[in-house]
Design an enzyme around this catalytic site. Structure first.
Site, PDB file in Angstrom:
ATOM      1  N   TYR A 198       0.902  -1.270   0.084  1.00 28.24           N
ATOM      2  CA  TYR A 198       0.111   0.105   0.065  1.00 28.24           C
ATOM      3  C   TYR A 198       1.007   1.268   0.135  1.00 28.24           C
ATOM      4  O   TYR A 198       0.658   2.119  -0.655  1.00 28.24           O
ATOM      5  CB  TYR A 198      -1.038   0.094   1.282  1.00 28.24           C
ATOM      6  CG  TYR A 198      -1.621   1.365   1.495  1.00 28.24           C
ATOM      7  CD1 TYR A 198      -2.661   1.746   0.543  1.00 28.24           C
ATOM      8  CD2 TYR A 198      -1.146   2.157   2.286  1.00 28.24           C
ATOM      9  CE1 TYR A 198      -3.173   2.916   0.648  1.00 28.24           C
ATOM     10  CE2 TYR A 198      -1.911   3.389   2.594  1.00 28.24           C
ATOM     11  CZ  TYR A 198      -2.705   3.888   2.016  1.00 28.24           C
ATOM     12  OH  TYR A 198      -3.088   5.020   2.048  1.00 28.24           O
ATOM     13  N   GLY A 199       1.874   1.072   0.951  1.00 26.77           N
ATOM     14  CA  GLY A 199       2.788   2.401   0.967  1.00 26.77           C
ATOM     15  C   GLY A 199       3.597   2.672  -0.351  1.00 26.77           C
ATOM     16  O   GLY A 199       3.837   3.610  -0.747  1.00 26.77           O
TER      17      GLY A 199
END
Length: 320
Positions: free
Chosen positions: A149-150
């Site tokens: 996600y990051g």
């Protein structure tokens, strides 16, 4: 201003739409109503906004649906739509994150450049920093995400940079730090803590509870978002943090006091991809955007508690 707000039925997006409409702006809201959490909760986020004469709702998948005409007459884009969640981004579900976070952003940037919008404000995340070596964390800190996600949020920053350099699109990125408040997503920590405590069930905490988070009240996040469109430097990325760094266990103790209940804690294994600490350095946003968070954690949690529906099955858009 005519503003396009993507993710308009989400937690932050619905608050932003409401604030823009209150200021007399025209708002075009875009949402694809993914099944990440129930549709009726997102529809309740919109509430009376759908009946506002200056609000138009478009149900679109930005990663695949045609975008021709979507930005007609739009001055400012607020791109908040994304597939959220650190833990869910591992494994086969990563394809959804690429579609919703990377591909959707690239297609909207392309449309924004073609339409020559005045400003393109987009949501990044403190997750791009990973386990930073610097606290407070300034924007120039190396980005070393520890979750897929990051990584997708880092990718959106790089994509925005491409269109800023190549097409002179006025992009402004915002790295939000743990936004909370009324209408919070049901999967987020405070929403889960409140729900379990009110139901008399153990509150589940991933890890030892000593993780530190920089909590940002949603009204402050909205103020910083609007300021970015007005004052943001082209191509810049800013931290949007509330300046309240608190351990999860200490935040839970505040919730216990607010609800006047005794909370049982159930510790679960530490989650893959969760960072140990976040702490925003807000000085650049303060100097360039005039960003000044006003709501501390004690008041913010009290507002979220005041908003809570009478039962866990209710979720009306009620002023806090």
């Amino acid at each position: 201003m005519t503003a396009l707000v993507t993710g308009c039925a989400g937690f932050l997006g619905s608050h932003l739409c409401e604030r823009l409409l209150e200021a007399g702006e025209e708002v075009v809201g875009v949402d694809c109503f993914t099944d990440y959490y129930p549709r009726h909760l997102k529809e309740s986020n919109l509430g009376e906004l759908q009946d506002h004469p200056s609000f138009t709702l478009l149900e679109l998948d930005l990663g695949s649906d045609p975008l021709e005409g979507v930005l007609d007459e739009v001055d400012t884009v607020f791109h908040l739509a994304a597939q959220p969640g650190v833990r869910g981004s591992f494994g086969a579900t990563f394809a959804r994150y690429v579609h919703d976070n990377v591909l959707a952003t690239q297609r909207l940037l392309e449309a924004g450049a073609a339409a020559e919008v005045n400003a393109f404000v987009y949501a990044s995340s403190s997750s791009v920093y990973g386990n930073s070596l610097d606290y407070p964390t300034p924007e120039e800190t190396p980005r070393t995400p520890i979750s897929p996600y990051g990584f997708t949020k880092l990718a959106t920053e790089e994509l925005a940079g491409v269109y800023s350099r190549l097409d002179r699109l006025h992009t402004v990125g915002l790295r939000y730090f743990t936004v909370y408040g009324p209408w919070q997503r049901p999967d987020m920590a405070f929403a889960r803590f409140f729900a379990s405590a009110r139901a008399g069930q153990p509150v589940k905490i991933l890890g030892d509870g000593f993780q530190v988070r920089d909590f940002t009240f949603v009204e402050d996040a909205v103020q910083g978002t609007i300021a970015a469109a007005r004052n943001g430097r082209p191509g810049a990325v800013y931290n949007i943090g509330g300046g309240t760094q608190v351990r999860l266990l200490d935040a839970l103790a505040q919730i216990e006091q607010l609800l006047d209940v005794e909370i049982e804690i159930e510790h679960l294994p530490e989650a893959r991809g969760d960072v140990r600490r976040t702490c925003s350095d807000p000085s650049t946003a303060a100097a360039e955007l005039g960003f000044a968070p006003r709501i501390g954690l004690e008041e913010g949690l009290a507002r979220q508690a005041a908003w809570l529906p009478e039962t866990t099955d209710q979720r009306d858009r009620v002023a806090a």
